[in-house]
Design an enzyme around this catalytic site. Structure first.
Site, mmCIF file in Angstrom:
data_model
loop_
_atom_site.group_PDB
_atom_site.id
_atom_site.type_symbol
_atom_site.label_atom_id
_atom_site.label_comp_id
_atom_site.label_asym_id
_atom_site.label_seq_id
_atom_site.Cartn_x
_atom_site.Cartn_y
_atom_site.Cartn_z
ATOM 1 N N ASP A 11 1.182 -1.467 0.083
ATOM 2 C CA ASP A 11 -0.220 0.156 -0.421
ATOM 3 C C ASP A 11 1.128 1.136 -0.194
ATOM 4 O OD1 ASP A 11 -1.520 2.123 0.311
ATOM 5 O OD2 ASP A 11 -2.277 1.311 2.719
ATOM 6 N N TYR A 230 1.124 0.547 15.095
ATOM 7 C CA TYR A 230 0.247 0.753 13.424
ATOM 8 C C TYR A 230 0.968 0.964 12.292
ATOM 9 C CZ TYR A 230 -3.333 1.126 10.777
ATOM 10 O OH TYR A 230 -3.923 0.589 10.124
ATOM 11 N N LYS A 233 -3.011 -3.168 8.530
ATOM 12 C CA LYS A 233 -2.762 -4.341 8.577
ATOM 13 C C LYS A 233 -2.188 -5.577 7.476
ATOM 14 C CE LYS A 233 -5.392 -6.814 11.846
ATOM 15 N NZ LYS A 233 -4.174 -6.525 12.648
HETATM 16 C C1 F6R Z 1 -7.181 -0.658 8.052
HETATM 17 C C2 F6R Z 1 -6.945 0.856 7.727
HETATM 18 C C3 F6R Z 1 -7.979 2.226 7.926
HETATM 19 C C4 F6R Z 1 -7.700 2.553 8.887
HETATM 20 C C5 F6R Z 1 -8.220 4.330 9.248
HETATM 21 C C6 F6R Z 1 -7.834 4.991 10.368
HETATM 22 O O1 F6R Z 1 -6.303 -1.239 7.786
HETATM 23 O O2 F6R Z 1 -5.807 0.795 7.002
HETATM 24 O O3 F6R Z 1 -9.224 1.339 8.650
HETATM 25 O O4 F6R Z 1 -7.017 2.403 10.088
HETATM 26 O O5 F6R Z 1 -8.619 4.920 8.076
HETATM 27 O O6 F6R Z 1 -6.110 5.590 9.263
HETATM 28 P P1 F6R Z 1 -5.696 7.235 10.643
HETATM 29 O O7 F6R Z 1 -5.135 6.597 10.922
HETATM 30 O O8 F6R Z 1 -4.950 6.903 8.571
HETATM 31 O O9 F6R Z 1 -6.354 7.915 9.575
HETATM 32 MG MG MG Z 2 -3.696 1.699 3.254
HETATM 33 MG MG MG Z 3 -4.325 -2.322 2.186
#
Ligand code: F6R
Ligand code: MG
Ligand code: MG
Length: 366
Positions: A11, A230, A233
Site C-alpha cells: 500500500d 501501527y 494491517k
Molecule cells: C485499516 C485501515 C483503515 C485505517 C483508518 C484510519 O487497515 O487502513 O481502517 O486504519 O482509516 O486511518 P488513519 O489512522 O490513517 O487516519
Molecule cells: Mg492503507
Molecule cells: Mg491495504
C-alpha cells in the site's frame, strides 16, 4: 522448466482514505515494471485489491531474488512519488525502511513466492486480501486441503489421498522464522489446534505428499512486528497451484463461500467477515468489509494467460449479500466483546493509553 512466481504487494497511497490507489499511481508502477523488468521477467500482471497494489511476475531467478525484489521495491518507490505529488492518503505507507537491503522481506511489502518445475499445463490462482492479516487464509486452505467435506478430491483422487504437508509459522516470534511441519490426515487435530489461533499461527506453505511439490505460498509478514507500531494491517497475498495432484480450482474456492470472520476491518482492530470480491474492488463500509480477490491463470514457460476473475461469477453475488448481512450483524455491537480484537492485536495505542490512565483512578475497597 523451473519457473518462479513472485507476488510483491504494498500500500503506497490511496484516494479518499484507505480505499483504492489512483489510476496514475497504478500506471506508474505498471510502466516501471514494464520498462525496468524487460530483461529480468518472463511476464507480469499488476492489480489492486482495496488500497494495495500487487506485482505478480514470473521469472527464472528463484525465490528471494535480489533483482526481482529490487525491481518491486523501486516500482513501489516510484508509485510513492506519484502518491505524494497527488496528495494521496498514506503515501509510501508500507515502505517501512529507507533503504533496500537485498530483499523486501522485513521492509514492509508482502511477499509470496514459489519456484517449481512447470507441469505441461500449469493452472494457479493468485489471491489478494485487504483489511485483514495472513491468518485469514487459515480456515479456507485448511478446508480446501484437509477436509473431504469441502475437497472431494481427498477421497476421489488417488493422487490426493496421501494428503498434504502444512508448514505453519509462529508470526509472533520475530528473532527467526519459527516453523513446524504437520502432515494431514494424521496430524489433523494438531493442525486445528494451531490454526484456530489466526494471529499467532499462520499457514506459510502447503505441499503435496504424493509428489512433494509445493501447492501454496502465503505472505506471512506482520507489519507491526517490523515497525513496532501501527502501520496498517498486513493484507496478505497467496499463490495456489491447482488441479492434478492439488485440489481443483473450485475446491479451493468453495470455502470462501463461508465468509468467515477474520481480524482487520476498521483500523485493523476489529472482526469482520471476509468478502470474496471482483478484481480491483475498493474498500467501503467501516473501512471494509475485509475483502479477498482471486485471479486464475494458466502459464506456459512462465508466460501468463489473461486472468479469470474467480469471484465474478453470479454465484458469488449471493455470497456477498450474505457476507454484508454478517458484517452489519457484528457491527451492531460496536466495540463490545468479540467484535473488537483483544488488546494485543489493536493496531492503535489509544485504548492501552486510556487504560493506563484509568488504572491510577481505580480504588481498592473492602
Ligand atoms: C485499516 C485501515 C483503515 C485505517 C483508518 C484510519 O487497515 O487502513 O481502517 O486504519 O482509516 O486511518 P488513519 O489512522 O490513517 O487516519
Ligand atoms: Mg492503507
Ligand atoms: Mg491495504
Amino acid at each position: 522448466m523451473k519457473i518462479t512466481i513472485s507476488v510483491l504487494k504494498a500500500d503506497v497511497g490511496s484516494i479518499g482514505g484507505h480505499l483504492k490507489p489512483s489510476q496514475a499511481l497504478f500506471e506508474e508502477i505498471k510502466n516501471f515494471v514494464a520498462s525496468h523488468g524487460k530483461n529480468k521477467l518472463i511476464d507480469y500482471y499488476i492489480s489492486s485489491t482495496g488500497d494495495d497494489v500487487a506485482i505478480l511476475c514470473t521469472h527464472t531467478g528463484g525465490v528471494g531474488n535480489r533483482e526481482i525484489h529490487q525491481l518491486a521495491w523501486e516500482a513501489f518507490l516510484a508509485g510513492t512519488e506519484v502518491a505524494k505529488k497527488s496528495g494521496l492518503y498514506g503515501a509510501g505507507q508500507d515502505l517501512l525502511k529507507d533503504a533496500f537491503s537485498g530483499n523486501v522481506r522485513g521492509l514492509g511489502p508482502a511477499v509470496a513466492e514459489m519456484e517449481f518445475e512447470e507441469r505441461p499445463n500449469e493452472p494457479f490462482i493468485f489471491f489478494a486480501a485487504d483489511k485483514t492479516d495472513p491468518g485469514a487464509y487459515n480456515l479456507p486452505f485448511y478446508l480446501a486441503f484437509a477436509d473431504p467435506m469441502y475437497c472431494s478430491g481427498l477421497i476421489l483422487s488417488p493422487k490426493m489421498s496421501q494428503g498434504f504437508r502444512f508448514r505453519i509459522i509462529d508470526v509472533s516470534y520475530t528473532e527467526k522464522n519459527k516453523i513446524i511441519d504437520l502432515n494431514t490426515p494424521e496430524d489433523l487435530y494438531d493442525l486445528a489446534v494451531l490454526l484456530r489461533d489466526t494471529e499467532k499461527y499462520v499457514i506459510e506453505s502447503i505441499y503435496s505428499r504424493s509428489s512433494g511439490a509445493q501447492a501454496v505460498a502465503i505472505s506471512t509478514q506482520r507489519l507491526h512486528n517490523i515497525a513496532g507500531k501501527y502501520t496498517g494491517k498486513d493484507d496478505p497475498v497467496a499463490i495456489v497451484r491447482v488441479q492434478g495432484e492439488f485440489p481443483a480450482t473450485g475446491e479451493i474456492l468453495a470455502p470462501f463461500s463461508i465468509g468467515h470472520y477474520v481480524a482487520g476491518f476498521m483500523r485493523g482492530s476489529h472482526i469482520g467477515p471476509l468478502m470474496p470480491c471482483k478484481l480491483n474492488t475498493t474498500i467501503s463500509y467501516f473501512d471494509g468489509p475485509p475483502v479477498v480477490t482471486g485471479a486464475a491463470f494458466s502459464i506456459k514457460e512462465g508466460k501468463l494467460t489473461e486472468p479469470v476473475d474467480v469471484f465474478a461469477h453470479p454465484f458469488w453475488d449471493t455470497v456477498r449479500d450474505e457476507v454484508s448481512r454478517k458484517a452489519m450483524e457484528i457491527r451492531k455491537q460496536g466495540f463490545c466483546g468479540p467484535s473488537m480484537l483483544p488488546f494485543s492485536e489493536l493496531e492503535y495505542g489509544g485504548v492501552v493509553e486510556k487504560l493506563n490512565q484509568l488504572e491510577k483512578r481505580f480504588r481498592l475497597v473492602d
